[in-house]
Design an enzyme around this catalytic site. Structure first.
Site, PDB file in Angstrom:
ATOM      1  N   ARG A  18       1.724  14.070  -4.421  1.00  0.00           N
ATOM      2  CA  ARG A  18       2.144  13.543  -5.714  1.00  0.00           C
ATOM      3  C   ARG A  18       0.978  12.754  -6.283  1.00  0.00           C
ATOM      4  O   ARG A  18       0.899  11.533  -6.101  1.00  0.00           O
ATOM      5  CB  ARG A  18       3.373  12.632  -5.551  1.00  0.00           C
ATOM      6  N   CYS A  43       6.273  10.703  -0.925  1.00  0.00           N
ATOM      7  CA  CYS A  43       5.130  11.590  -0.749  1.00  0.00           C
ATOM      8  C   CYS A  43       3.833  10.803  -0.667  1.00  0.00           C
ATOM      9  O   CYS A  43       3.736   9.691  -1.154  1.00  0.00           O
ATOM     10  CB  CYS A  43       5.035  12.562  -1.923  1.00  0.00           C
ATOM     11  N   ASP A  60      -3.767   9.457  -8.374  1.00  0.00           N
ATOM     12  CA  ASP A  60      -5.137   8.959  -8.233  1.00  0.00           C
ATOM     13  C   ASP A  60      -5.631   8.277  -9.501  1.00  0.00           C
ATOM     14  O   ASP A  60      -6.391   7.302  -9.419  1.00  0.00           O
ATOM     15  CB  ASP A  60      -6.074  10.108  -7.841  1.00  0.00           C
TER      16      ASP A  60
END
Length: 267
Positions: A125, A120, A128
């Site tokens: 997903r 992904c 960050d």
């Protein structure tokens, strides 16, 4: 198995023994990569996620051996390093803990390329906060080759990292990357769960300098090298709590062994 069919109305009776905490085990197994010396880890839960992660660690070149069903020896001194540090197979994409290898490999070798679950992108997903932490330490992070995360740095230096949201995964990942960085790293708004403390205790048993685990501010003083250790993973409070609730809901009588009562106070 696609479904469970449960016929209720029967009180649960008996005795169970709680396995090691999966969420702690995944961080601890990845952390074993941070030293060239042997780590012997006890109370490893026998679940698919831990087996997949151990296969990935072995695929990197480490020596992995099951001493018994719940005890594993890992020696990462045979990992060659360099740009061969790439973790991507059909199994690792199925577990969330792939990012722990990203933090550990970046911390030790200053380079890692690891597949995200399902290939992904960041929007689907979110990692960050992991990336924010790695970049704060001095790494460059890119998404390459359809869902691979590549992190690299000439040098990692301690910094202040404020987590925008409380996240267990990112807290552990940043700890793994920071223990061998130069200087002091402070993680603010850190996750406080028992498995955070267990990963920190494991790292400290290897010679890391981590303080504040279990609070919302974790302070890490980077060290030059980590050593091997023997360590036993905490029991899984989620599993224990599930049995406690099931026993209460069915008006049963269940003895639950291998628990840390302090971890179960909310239940």
């Amino acid at each position: 198995m696609e479904r469970y069919v449960i016929k209720g109305g029967v009180a649960l009776e008996g005795e169970v023994t709680i396995a090691g905490a999966k969420n702690a085990a995944l961080g601890i197994l990845a952390a074993a990569v941070l030293t060239d010396e042997e780590c012997i880890i006890e109370n490893v839960p026998s679940v698919e996620d831990t087996r997949v992660l151990l296969r990935a660690i072995e695929g990197l070149g480490a020596r992995v051996k099951y001493i018994d069903e719940h005890t594993v020896s890992i020696c990462a001194g045979t990992i060659s390093g360099g740009e061969d540090l790439r973790v991507d197979d059909a199994y690792i994409r199925k577990i969330r803990a792939s990012y722990y290898l990203l933090g550990a490999l970046l911390g030790k070798y200053r380079y890692a390329e690891v597949a995200l679950p399902g290939g992904c992108d960041i929007g689907l997903r979110p990692i960050d906060q992991h990336i924010k932490g790695f970049e704060a330490l001095g790494a460059t992070v890119d998404i390459v080759n359809g869902g691979m995360v590549r992190a690299q740095a000439d040098q990692l230096s301690g910094r202040h990292v404020y987590m925008d949201v409380v996240t267990v995964g990112a807290t552990i990942s940043i700890m793994l990357a920071a223990v061998l960085a130069e200087g002091k790293t402070t993680i603010e708004n850190a996750a406080k769960e028992p498995h955070i403390v267990d990963v920190a205790n494991f790292l400290n048993s290897m010679g890391a300098n981590i303080k504040g685990a279990g609070t919302d501010v974790i302070r890490i003083r980077g060290v030059q090298k980590l050593k091997g250790t023997e360590y036993s993973i905490i029991p899984d409070q989620i599993e224990a709590g599930t049995f406690m609730i099931a026993a209460a809901a069915t008006k049963g009588d269940v003895v639950i062994n291998n628990v840390i009562p302090r971890h179960l106070e909310p239940i």
